[in-house]
Design a protein around this motif. Sequence first.
Motif, PDB file in Angstrom:
ATOM      1  N   LEU A 177       0.822  -1.199   0.000  1.00 36.06           N
ATOM      2  CA  LEU A 177       0.000   0.000   0.000  1.00 36.06           C
ATOM      3  C   LEU A 177       0.859   1.252   0.000  1.00 36.06           C
ATOM      4  CD1 LEU A 177      -2.624  -1.006   2.731  1.00 36.06           C
ATOM      5  CD2 LEU A 177      -2.833  -1.256   0.253  1.00 36.06           C
ATOM      6  N   SER A 178       0.284   2.355  -0.451  1.00 36.37           N
ATOM      7  CA  SER A 178       0.957   3.642  -0.298  1.00 36.37           C
ATOM      8  C   SER A 178       0.956   4.011   1.174  1.00 36.37           C
ATOM      9  CB  SER A 178       0.228   4.725  -1.095  1.00 36.37           C
ATOM     10  OG  SER A 178      -1.057   4.965  -0.535  1.00 36.37           O
ATOM     11  N   ARG A 179       1.807   4.946   1.545  1.00 38.60           N
ATOM     12  CA  ARG A 179       1.898   5.325   2.957  1.00 38.60           C
ATOM     13  C   ARG A 179       0.580   5.926   3.452  1.00 38.60           C
ATOM     14  NH1 ARG A 179       5.615   5.760   6.827  1.00 38.60           N
ATOM     15  NH2 ARG A 179       5.270   7.318   8.460  1.00 38.60           N
ATOM     16  N   SER A 180      -0.094   6.689   2.624  1.00 41.74           N
ATOM     17  CA  SER A 180      -1.356   7.310   3.052  1.00 41.74           C
ATOM     18  C   SER A 180      -2.444   6.257   3.262  1.00 41.74           C
ATOM     19  CB  SER A 180      -1.811   8.348   2.023  1.00 41.74           C
ATOM     20  OG  SER A 180      -2.052   7.740   0.769  1.00 41.74           O
ATOM     21  N   LYS A 181      -2.511   5.258   2.367  1.00 37.43           N
ATOM     22  CA  LYS A 181      -3.496   4.203   2.531  1.00 37.43           C
ATOM     23  C   LYS A 181      -3.168   3.324   3.740  1.00 37.43           C
ATOM     24  CE  LYS A 181      -5.079   3.880  -2.252  1.00 37.43           C
ATOM     25  NZ  LYS A 181      -5.225   3.014  -3.447  1.00 37.43           N
ATOM     26  N   ALA A 182      -1.872   3.076   3.956  1.00 36.09           N
ATOM     27  CA  ALA A 182      -1.467   2.300   5.125  1.00 36.09           C
ATOM     28  C   ALA A 182      -1.822   3.042   6.412  1.00 36.09           C
ATOM     29  CB  ALA A 182       0.029   2.009   5.070  1.00 36.09           C
ATOM     30  N   ALA A 183      -1.681   4.365   6.396  1.00 30.91           N
ATOM     31  CA  ALA A 183      -2.040   5.160   7.568  1.00 30.91           C
ATOM     32  C   ALA A 183      -3.530   5.050   7.866  1.00 30.91           C
ATOM     33  CB  ALA A 183      -1.655   6.621   7.351  1.00 30.91           C
TER      34      ALA A 183
END
Length: 302
Positions: free
Chosen positions: A107-113
């Motif tokens: 996942l991208s960092r924003s989606k992981a967040a």
Amino acid sequence: MSDGRLSVFKTYKLYVGGKFPRSESGRVYEVTTKASAAAAGKGKWLANVPLSSRKDARDAVVAARKAFGGWSGATAYNRGQILYRIAEMLEGRKDQFVREVAQSEGLSRSKAADVVDAAIDRWVWYAGWTDKIAQVVGGANPVAGPFFNLSTPEPTGVVTIVAPQESSFLGLVSVVAPVIAAGNTVVVVASERAPLPALSLGEVLATSDLPGGVVNVLSGRTAEIAAPLAAHQDVNGIDLTGADEVLAKELEVAAADNLKRVFRPQAVDYSADPGTHRLTAFLETKTVWHPTGSLGASGSAY
């Protein structure tokens, strides 16, 4: 200067009985990032994690059984306080889990967040349910006769959880939190391909007032670990969420030997409202009859 520094890689360990052992077998296996559909070959190396053995599984059951009396006997309010403390500790280590979820699930960092935020909120959700579920599934029953008839929920006991394979953190929290909120103790078989968030969760649990043995986390080959747990005579229930169709059938057959309560796998959207069905999946109902006593010929009672 930092140019000449060697990288300090994290050593991931099992979490059993409140301690962090390596597998008694001494074995490890490689965990890599999730490769994209367009990329060929394996992803980037992340860590070597313990490859649990049958002995590790048995040790985890012993730890879970030892912890069951104290955890099931604690007040529901106290269990809620401890679950909320877990959410607090996760909030403080959010960056680490965002990184691990992003690497593990591609996942991208924003989606992981967003996933990590949802997992923390899920802990808070179940923390609030610990002292309320008894009112939902228990109560007084109207019966014919001079009796009080009361039904109350009690935890099933030691539960094995085969964690979701793809949703390595939100899915993990969604299957573990309700089972311990209900007063059970658990042995978790982490996602085989993406075990890092589960192993890091063990570090959070160890520092969040949760008694040792309430949650035990094993990493390794899912089928190799789950098989002896499904057949174990001191395991009272098993959640097959992370098992594929073939493995789930094998585990269900093994679980029948001592009449384990079995929660069968089903398609789940872990981002949706979790409801209460996982809270009640490993609860038993105890019904108590108590004579009210009769007061005179009128038949009135107290």
